[in-house]
Enzyme design. Structure first.
Site, PDB file in Angstrom:
ATOM      1  N   CYS A  17       0.864  -1.192   0.000  1.00 21.90           N
ATOM      2  CA  CYS A  17       0.000   0.000   0.000  1.00 21.90           C
ATOM      3  C   CYS A  17       0.895   1.235   0.000  1.00 21.90           C
ATOM      4  O   CYS A  17       2.057   1.147  -0.412  1.00 21.90           O
ATOM      5  CB  CYS A  17      -0.951  -0.008   1.201  1.00 21.90           C
ATOM      6  SG  CYS A  17      -0.127   0.051   2.812  1.00 21.90           S
ATOM      7  N   ARG A  41      -3.229  -0.696   5.506  1.00 22.58           N
ATOM      8  CA  ARG A  41      -3.847  -1.722   4.645  1.00 22.58           C
ATOM      9  C   ARG A  41      -2.951  -2.927   4.399  1.00 22.58           C
ATOM     10  O   ARG A  41      -3.390  -4.073   4.560  1.00 22.58           O
ATOM     11  CB  ARG A  41      -4.263  -1.094   3.298  1.00 22.58           C
ATOM     12  CG  ARG A  41      -5.407  -0.112   3.434  1.00 22.58           C
ATOM     13  CD  ARG A  41      -5.580   0.699   2.178  1.00 22.58           C
ATOM     14  NE  ARG A  41      -4.452   1.592   1.953  1.00 22.58           N
ATOM     15  CZ  ARG A  41      -4.265   2.333   0.887  1.00 22.58           C
ATOM     16  NH1 ARG A  41      -5.138   2.263  -0.101  1.00 22.58           N
ATOM     17  NH2 ARG A  41      -3.224   3.141   0.780  1.00 22.58           N
ATOM     18  N   ASP A  59      -8.264   3.802   1.601  1.00 22.69           N
ATOM     19  CA  ASP A  59      -7.277   4.179   2.615  1.00 22.69           C
ATOM     20  C   ASP A  59      -8.014   4.652   3.874  1.00 22.69           C
ATOM     21  O   ASP A  59      -8.750   5.639   3.828  1.00 22.69           O
ATOM     22  CB  ASP A  59      -6.406   5.303   2.041  1.00 22.69           C
ATOM     23  CG  ASP A  59      -5.246   5.662   2.939  1.00 22.69           C
ATOM     24  OD1 ASP A  59      -5.233   5.235   4.109  1.00 22.69           O
ATOM     25  OD2 ASP A  59      -4.357   6.392   2.465  1.00 22.69           O
TER      26      ASP A  59
HETATM   27  P1  4NP Z   1      -1.704   2.774   4.295  1.00 23.15           P
HETATM   28  O1  4NP Z   1      -2.321   4.116   4.943  1.00 23.15           O
HETATM   29  O2  4NP Z   1      -1.190   3.157   2.927  1.00 23.15           O
HETATM   30  O3  4NP Z   1      -2.879   1.868   4.245  1.00 23.15           O
HETATM   31  O4  4NP Z   1      -0.605   2.324   5.242  1.00 23.15           O
HETATM   32  C1  4NP Z   1      -1.605   5.304   5.055  1.00 23.15           C
HETATM   33  C2  4NP Z   1      -0.733   5.467   6.109  1.00 23.15           C
HETATM   34  C3  4NP Z   1      -0.042   6.657   6.241  1.00 23.15           C
HETATM   35  C4  4NP Z   1      -0.236   7.666   5.335  1.00 23.15           C
HETATM   36  C5  4NP Z   1      -1.106   7.505   4.269  1.00 23.15           C
HETATM   37  C6  4NP Z   1      -1.793   6.304   4.132  1.00 23.15           C
HETATM   38  N1  4NP Z   1       0.471   8.907   5.502  1.00 23.15           N
HETATM   39  O5  4NP Z   1       0.202   9.854   4.729  1.00 23.15           O
HETATM   40  O6  4NP Z   1       1.307   9.025   6.410  1.00 23.15           O
END
Ligand code: 4NP
Length: 172
Positions: free
Chosen positions: A13, A19, A136
């Site tokens: 992800c 995710r 997300d």
């Molecule tokens: P992930 O979610 O891609 O599902 O791990 C996110 C975690 C952190 C961030 C964005 C999406 N961030 O901008 O820090």
């Protein structure tokens, strides 16, 4: 897929804290439950959270369904992952496009025959969420984290059916 050497799957992800760690543990659970010789790992297209444990909200919601995410640590996708893994699963379409950019880099640095990884969506064969993004949950509420778990369970079951068919074909 051979039943003798493990088939290696990498869930990817953006941040590798919500995710893809959830997908990693859920997919590993269903592969293990079906006694499949599959190794599962996860990574992020970004380097936002190196060595960080999964988001506490992801951990809490997952634990309520019996999935322990606590020992996982964030890392960024590398070009070498395309040599090491058989299948890289993108959690959404933006991840998919960014993974393809990493793959182009891998193809420039290594010989074509060294690149093992195919890239697909986590939801590629999911009958309920077919080719849909795993939304997300990072900036949202509790329902987003439950949705991630619902979708990961559904998509992981679909991949297990695919892996079982591949093992049967390889064994014939
Ligand atoms: P992930 O979610 O891609 O599902 O791990 C996110 C975690 C952190 C961030 C964005 C999406 N961030 O901008 O820090």
């Amino acid at each position: 897929m051979s039943s003798h050497s493990p088939y290696k799957v990498l869930c990817v992800c953006l941040g590798n804290i919500c995710r893809s760690p959830t997908a990693e543990v859920v997919l590993r659970h269903f592969c293990d439950a079906h006694q499949l010789n599959v190794i599962v790992d996860s990574a992020g297209t970004s380097n936002y959270h190196p060595d960080k444990a999964p988001d506490s909200r992801s951990q809490e919601h997952a634990l309520k369904r019996g999935y322990d995410l606590s020992t996982l640590r964030g890392r960024q996708l590398t070009v070498e992952d395309f040599l090491a893994f058989d299948l890289i699963l993108a959690m959404d379409h933006e991840n998919f496009d960014n993974i393809q950019l990493f793959k182009q880099k891998a193809l420039k640095q290594y010989k074509t025959h060294q690149i093992r990884a195919n890239v697909a969506l986590m939801s590629e064969h999911d009958p309920v969420y077919k080719q849909q993004a795993l939304p997300d949950p990072y900036y949202g509420g509790a329902d987003g984290f439950e949705r991630v778990l619902d979708q990961c369970e559904s998509s992981a079951k679909a991949w297990v059916q695919m892996f079982k068919q591949q093992i049967t074909i390889a064994d014939q």
